[in-house]
Design a protein around this motif. Structure first.
Motif, PDB file in Angstrom:
ATOM      1  N   SER A  46     -32.624  -9.069   0.307  1.00  0.00           N
ATOM      2  CA  SER A  46     -32.586 -10.148   1.291  1.00  0.00           C
ATOM      3  C   SER A  46     -33.985 -10.706   1.373  1.00  0.00           C
ATOM      4  N   GLY A  47     -34.084 -11.987   1.817  1.00  0.00           N
ATOM      5  CA  GLY A  47     -35.352 -12.487   2.068  1.00  0.00           C
ATOM      6  C   GLY A  47     -36.397 -13.529   1.271  1.00  0.00           C
ATOM      7  N   GLY A  48     -35.555 -13.978   0.163  1.00  0.00           N
ATOM      8  CA  GLY A  48     -36.092 -14.793  -0.565  1.00  0.00           C
ATOM      9  C   GLY A  48     -35.969 -16.425   0.110  1.00  0.00           C
ATOM     10  N   GLY A  49     -36.395 -17.340  -0.324  1.00  0.00           N
ATOM     11  CA  GLY A  49     -36.591 -18.650   0.122  1.00  0.00           C
ATOM     12  C   GLY A  49     -37.588 -19.462  -0.695  1.00  0.00           C
ATOM     13  N   LEU A  50     -37.945 -20.655   0.047  1.00  0.00           N
ATOM     14  CA  LEU A  50     -38.703 -21.757  -0.380  1.00  0.00           C
ATOM     15  C   LEU A  50     -39.934 -21.586   0.744  1.00  0.00           C
ATOM     16  N   VAL A  51     -41.107 -21.464   0.243  1.00  0.00           N
ATOM     17  CA  VAL A  51     -42.450 -21.506   0.685  1.00  0.00           C
ATOM     18  C   VAL A  51     -43.432 -22.490   0.185  1.00  0.00           C
ATOM     19  N   GLN A  52     -44.314 -22.953   0.828  1.00  0.00           N
ATOM     20  CA  GLN A  52     -45.582 -23.688   0.409  1.00  0.00           C
ATOM     21  C   GLN A  52     -46.483 -22.913  -0.099  1.00  0.00           C
ATOM     22  N   PRO A  53     -47.012 -23.449  -1.243  1.00  0.00           N
ATOM     23  CA  PRO A  53     -48.469 -22.550  -1.694  1.00  0.00           C
ATOM     24  C   PRO A  53     -49.263 -21.899  -0.534  1.00  0.00           C
ATOM     25  N   GLY A  54     -49.774 -20.895  -0.641  1.00  0.00           N
ATOM     26  CA  GLY A  54     -50.603 -19.964   0.247  1.00  0.00           C
ATOM     27  C   GLY A  54     -49.768 -19.495   1.297  1.00  0.00           C
ATOM     28  N   GLY A  55     -48.306 -19.607   1.383  1.00  0.00           N
ATOM     29  CA  GLY A  55     -47.523 -18.955   2.359  1.00  0.00           C
ATOM     30  C   GLY A  55     -47.063 -17.558   2.029  1.00  0.00           C
ATOM     31  N   SER A  56     -46.403 -16.904   2.905  1.00  0.00           N
ATOM     32  CA  SER A  56     -45.890 -15.894   2.584  1.00  0.00           C
ATOM     33  C   SER A  56     -44.331 -15.347   2.668  1.00  0.00           C
ATOM     34  N   LEU A  57     -44.178 -14.412   2.224  1.00  0.00           N
ATOM     35  CA  LEU A  57     -42.462 -13.918   2.027  1.00  0.00           C
ATOM     36  C   LEU A  57     -42.407 -12.551   1.962  1.00  0.00           C
ATOM     37  N   ARG A  58     -41.268 -12.074   2.713  1.00  0.00           N
ATOM     38  CA  ARG A  58     -40.967 -10.699   2.456  1.00  0.00           C
ATOM     39  C   ARG A  58     -39.634 -10.380   1.963  1.00  0.00           C
ATOM     40  N   LEU A  59     -39.740  -9.536   0.901  1.00  0.00           N
ATOM     41  CA  LEU A  59     -38.331  -9.319   0.403  1.00  0.00           C
ATOM     42  C   LEU A  59     -37.959  -7.890   0.783  1.00  0.00           C
TER      43      LEU A  59
END
Length: 122
Positions: free
Chosen positions: A7-20
């Motif tokens: 879980s946790g994918g998605g669309l993010v802008q450059p420089g942003g963060s995501l957690r899988l």
């Protein structure tokens, strides 16, 4: 049956963060290595980060200092914190684990998650 669910994918802008996150479930005796791989369109699947049951980690050079892999052995989960994301990080990310299942854990098998899309774009 053992399975890995991400879980946790998605669309993010450059420089942003995501957690899988990835959770292993089923008849689990023990989990050895847990890893994250990724596969971009037209490219081979590559190892991004790995962590042993003892907590030793390794990373692909291009993600060192930006990505952090962690695991919770009590919950049978592994996570990938991704910071300072770049467009070249865009890919489907797969969770991988080597697991001994059943009451005796006699045999060890490799399992894959279903994949989570990560898109880094402005």
């Amino acid at each position: 049956q053992v399975q890995l669910v991400e879980s946790g994918g998605g669309l993010v802008q450059p420089g942003g963060s995501l957690r899988l996150s990835c959770a292993a479930s089923g008849s689990i005796f023990s989990i050895n290595t847990m890893r994250w791989y990724r596969q971009a369109p037209g490219k081979q699947r590559e190892l991004v980060a790995g962590i042993t049951s003892g907590g030793s980690t390794n990373y692909k050079d291009s993600v060192k200092g930006r990505f952090t892999i962690s695991r919770d052995n009590a919950k049978n989960t592994v996570a990938l914190q991704m910071n300072s994301l770049k467009p070249e990080d865009t890919a489907v990310y797969y969770c991988y684990a080597t697991i001994r299942s059943g009451s005796t854990g006699y045999s060890e098998y490799a399992y894959w998650g279903q994949g989570a899309q990560v898109t880094v774009s402005s």
